[in-house]
Design a protein around this motif. Structure first.
Motif, mmCIF file in Angstrom:
data_model
loop_
_atom_site.group_PDB
_atom_site.id
_atom_site.type_symbol
_atom_site.label_atom_id
_atom_site.label_comp_id
_atom_site.label_asym_id
_atom_site.label_seq_id
_atom_site.Cartn_x
_atom_site.Cartn_y
_atom_site.Cartn_z
ATOM 1 N N LYS A 1 13.539 8.155 -4.438
ATOM 2 C CA LYS A 1 14.605 7.496 -3.920
ATOM 3 C C LYS A 1 14.806 5.939 -4.986
ATOM 4 C CE LYS A 1 13.787 8.849 0.856
ATOM 5 N NZ LYS A 1 13.656 8.339 2.289
ATOM 6 N N PRO A 2 15.766 5.385 -5.178
ATOM 7 C CA PRO A 2 15.919 4.104 -5.662
ATOM 8 C C PRO A 2 14.841 3.228 -5.170
ATOM 9 C CG PRO A 2 17.897 5.153 -5.579
ATOM 10 C CD PRO A 2 17.084 5.941 -4.757
ATOM 11 N N GLU A 3 14.428 3.181 -4.006
ATOM 12 C CA GLU A 3 13.762 2.221 -3.253
ATOM 13 C C GLU A 3 12.416 2.433 -3.672
ATOM 14 O OE1 GLU A 3 15.975 4.179 -1.747
ATOM 15 O OE2 GLU A 3 15.578 4.522 0.483
ATOM 16 N N ASP A 4 12.127 3.571 -4.338
ATOM 17 C CA ASP A 4 10.697 3.709 -4.781
ATOM 18 C C ASP A 4 10.227 3.246 -5.948
ATOM 19 O OD1 ASP A 4 10.769 7.076 -3.479
ATOM 20 O OD2 ASP A 4 9.828 5.473 -2.633
ATOM 21 N N THR A 5 11.389 2.457 -6.705
ATOM 22 C CA THR A 5 11.249 1.757 -8.007
ATOM 23 C C THR A 5 10.239 0.844 -7.953
ATOM 24 O OG1 THR A 5 13.347 2.463 -8.754
ATOM 25 C CG2 THR A 5 12.486 0.693 -9.780
ATOM 26 N N ALA A 6 9.253 0.793 -8.521
ATOM 27 C CA ALA A 6 8.243 -0.257 -8.793
ATOM 28 C C ALA A 6 7.135 0.046 -9.607
ATOM 29 C CB ALA A 6 7.496 -0.247 -7.455
ATOM 30 N N VAL A 7 6.270 -1.118 -10.152
ATOM 31 C CA VAL A 7 5.069 -0.779 -10.645
ATOM 32 C C VAL A 7 3.949 -0.289 -9.902
ATOM 33 C CG1 VAL A 7 3.333 -1.740 -12.123
ATOM 34 C CG2 VAL A 7 5.773 -2.723 -12.460
ATOM 35 N N TYR A 8 3.420 0.984 -10.107
ATOM 36 C CA TYR A 8 2.552 1.628 -9.236
ATOM 37 C C TYR A 8 1.213 1.413 -9.871
ATOM 38 C CZ TYR A 8 5.843 4.048 -6.658
ATOM 39 O OH TYR A 8 6.944 4.170 -5.919
ATOM 40 N N SER A 9 0.054 0.753 -9.161
ATOM 41 C CA SER A 9 -1.226 0.580 -9.660
ATOM 42 C C SER A 9 -2.047 1.425 -8.746
ATOM 43 C CB SER A 9 -1.612 -0.923 -9.808
ATOM 44 O OG SER A 9 -0.450 -1.619 -10.426
ATOM 45 N N CYS A 10 -3.230 1.607 -9.493
ATOM 46 C CA CYS A 10 -4.389 2.222 -8.912
ATOM 47 C C CYS A 10 -5.636 1.247 -8.430
ATOM 48 C CB CYS A 10 -4.886 3.402 -9.219
ATOM 49 S SG CYS A 10 -5.193 3.355 -10.927
ATOM 50 N N ALA A 11 -6.609 1.159 -7.674
ATOM 51 C CA ALA A 11 -7.290 0.506 -7.190
ATOM 52 C C ALA A 11 -8.528 1.082 -6.539
ATOM 53 C CB ALA A 11 -6.782 -0.709 -6.429
ATOM 54 N N ALA A 12 -9.535 0.649 -6.575
ATOM 55 C CA ALA A 12 -10.932 1.232 -5.887
ATOM 56 C C ALA A 12 -11.647 0.209 -5.123
ATOM 57 C CB ALA A 12 -12.030 1.698 -7.149
ATOM 58 N N LEU B 1 5.222 1.902 -14.625
ATOM 59 C CA LEU B 1 6.721 1.698 -14.136
ATOM 60 C C LEU B 1 7.218 2.958 -13.539
ATOM 61 C CD1 LEU B 1 8.936 -0.316 -13.391
ATOM 62 C CD2 LEU B 1 9.410 -0.220 -15.611
ATOM 63 N N VAL B 2 7.640 2.979 -12.535
ATOM 64 C CA VAL B 2 8.521 4.146 -12.280
ATOM 65 C C VAL B 2 9.736 3.727 -11.680
ATOM 66 C CG1 VAL B 2 8.948 5.873 -10.423
ATOM 67 C CG2 VAL B 2 6.395 5.411 -11.344
ATOM 68 N N THR B 3 10.885 4.091 -12.435
ATOM 69 C CA THR B 3 12.095 3.791 -11.929
ATOM 70 C C THR B 3 13.339 4.851 -11.390
ATOM 71 O OG1 THR B 3 12.055 2.025 -13.654
ATOM 72 C CG2 THR B 3 14.172 2.525 -12.948
ATOM 73 N N VAL B 4 13.688 4.883 -10.383
ATOM 74 C CA VAL B 4 14.502 5.849 -9.888
ATOM 75 C C VAL B 4 16.002 5.548 -9.895
ATOM 76 C CG1 VAL B 4 14.866 7.607 -8.080
ATOM 77 C CG2 VAL B 4 12.417 6.658 -8.444
ATOM 78 N N SER B 5 16.715 6.009 -10.742
ATOM 79 C CA SER B 5 18.131 5.896 -10.933
ATOM 80 C C SER B 5 18.910 6.584 -9.738
ATOM 81 C CB SER B 5 18.672 5.884 -12.190
ATOM 82 O OG SER B 5 18.651 7.504 -12.332
ATOM 83 N N TYR C 1 -1.563 7.404 4.066
ATOM 84 C CA TYR C 1 -0.159 7.009 3.490
ATOM 85 C C TYR C 1 0.689 5.982 4.348
ATOM 86 C CZ TYR C 1 -1.065 11.450 1.605
ATOM 87 O OH TYR C 1 -1.597 12.779 0.587
ATOM 88 N N ALA C 2 1.569 5.352 3.455
ATOM 89 C CA ALA C 2 2.219 4.353 4.063
ATOM 90 C C ALA C 2 3.459 5.197 4.676
ATOM 91 C CB ALA C 2 2.798 3.467 3.091
ATOM 92 N N ASP C 3 3.970 4.849 5.929
ATOM 93 C CA ASP C 3 5.067 5.404 6.619
ATOM 94 C C ASP C 3 6.144 5.661 5.684
ATOM 95 O OD1 ASP C 3 4.466 3.677 9.593
ATOM 96 O OD2 ASP C 3 3.708 5.410 8.787
ATOM 97 N N SER C 4 6.295 4.731 4.650
ATOM 98 C CA SER C 4 7.606 5.140 3.842
ATOM 99 C C SER C 4 7.468 6.077 2.900
ATOM 100 C CB SER C 4 7.963 3.603 2.876
ATOM 101 O OG SER C 4 6.761 3.416 2.324
ATOM 102 N N VAL C 5 6.380 6.613 2.631
ATOM 103 C CA VAL C 5 6.089 7.901 1.747
ATOM 104 C C VAL C 5 5.558 9.225 2.294
ATOM 105 C CG1 VAL C 5 5.720 5.980 -0.210
ATOM 106 C CG2 VAL C 5 3.566 7.199 0.922
ATOM 107 N N PHE D 1 0.967 -1.188 0.127
ATOM 108 C CA PHE D 1 -0.101 -0.139 -0.191
ATOM 109 C C PHE D 1 0.744 1.134 0.081
ATOM 110 C CE2 PHE D 1 -3.546 2.915 1.226
ATOM 111 C CZ PHE D 1 -2.851 3.776 1.970
ATOM 112 N N VAL D 2 0.431 2.246 -0.617
ATOM 113 C CA VAL D 2 1.264 3.528 -0.799
ATOM 114 C C VAL D 2 0.493 4.661 -0.307
ATOM 115 C CG1 VAL D 2 2.530 5.115 -2.212
ATOM 116 C CG2 VAL D 2 2.337 3.024 -2.697
ATOM 117 N N ALA D 3 -0.805 4.768 -0.694
ATOM 118 C CA ALA D 3 -1.684 5.951 -0.192
ATOM 119 C C ALA D 3 -3.104 5.782 -0.791
ATOM 120 C CB ALA D 3 -1.153 7.264 -0.947
ATOM 121 N N ALA D 4 -3.942 6.449 0.074
ATOM 122 C CA ALA D 4 -5.594 6.029 -0.279
ATOM 123 C C ALA D 4 -6.207 7.541 0.074
ATOM 124 C CB ALA D 4 -6.025 4.921 0.092
ATOM 125 N N ILE D 5 -7.195 7.752 -0.716
ATOM 126 C CA ILE D 5 -8.148 8.877 -0.399
ATOM 127 C C ILE D 5 -9.677 8.728 -0.652
ATOM 128 C CG2 ILE D 5 -8.051 9.431 -3.038
ATOM 129 C CD1 ILE D 5 -7.771 12.681 -2.197
#
Length: 118
Positions: A86-97, A113-117, A59-63, A46-50
Motif C-alpha cells: 500500500k502507499p502507506e508502506d512507503t518508507a526506508v526499510y532497515s534490518c537490525a540484530a 527505500l520502498v516506494t509504493v505508488s 509482526y506489527a499489526d499493520s503488516v 517495528f515491522v517484523a522479527a524472527i
C-alpha cells in the motif's frame, strides 16, 4: 555482525516485493533479527522479527497477513516478503540484530527505500 539491506524499489499499489538482509559475521542462535521502517517525517517503527534459532516470528499489526519474515541460515540472510503493498508502506526499510529477546537492537544495517505508488 554487519548487516546490509537490499531489494527496495518503486512498485504500484498491490504489488509484491522481497527485501533481503545479508549478514556478515556470526549470527548466534539466540539472535533476533528485525525489520524496521521509517517513513518521511515519521518515527522509525517495528515491522517484523524472527528468532534465529527457533524461527519464531513477530509482526506489527499493520503488516500482519501481508508481510512474511523468513531466514536462510546457510546464507546468513533474512528476508521480508511484502505482498499487497500500500502507499502507506512507503518508507526506508532497515534490518537490525539483537542478541536476545530481552536486549536492545545493537546492529543496524543501511536501509533500502520502498516506494509504493497509488
Amino acid at each position: 555482525v554487519q548487516l546490509q539491506a537490499s531489494g527496495g524499489g518503486l512498485v504500484h499499489d498491490g504489488a509484491s516485493l522481497r527485501l533481503s538482509c545479508a549478514a556478515s559475521g556470526t549470527i548466534y542462535s539466540s539472535y533476533v533479527m528485525g525489520w524496521f521502517r521509517q517513513a518521511p517525517a515519521k518515527e522509525r517503527e517495528f515491522v517484523a522479527a524472527i528468532t534465529w534459532r527457533s524461527g519464531r516470528r513477530d509482526y506489527a499489526d499493520s503488516v500482519k497477513g501481508r508481510f512474511t519474515i523468513s531466514r536462510d541460515n546457510a546464507k546468513n540472510t533474512v528476508y521480508l516478503h511484502m505482498n499487497s503493498l500500500k502507499p502507506e508502506d512507503t518508507a526506508v526499510y532497515s534490518c537490525a540484530a539483537k542478541s536476545s529477546n530481552y536486549s536492545p537492537y545493537f546492529s543496524w544495517g543501511q536501509g533500502t527505500l520502498v516506494t509504493v505508488s497509488s
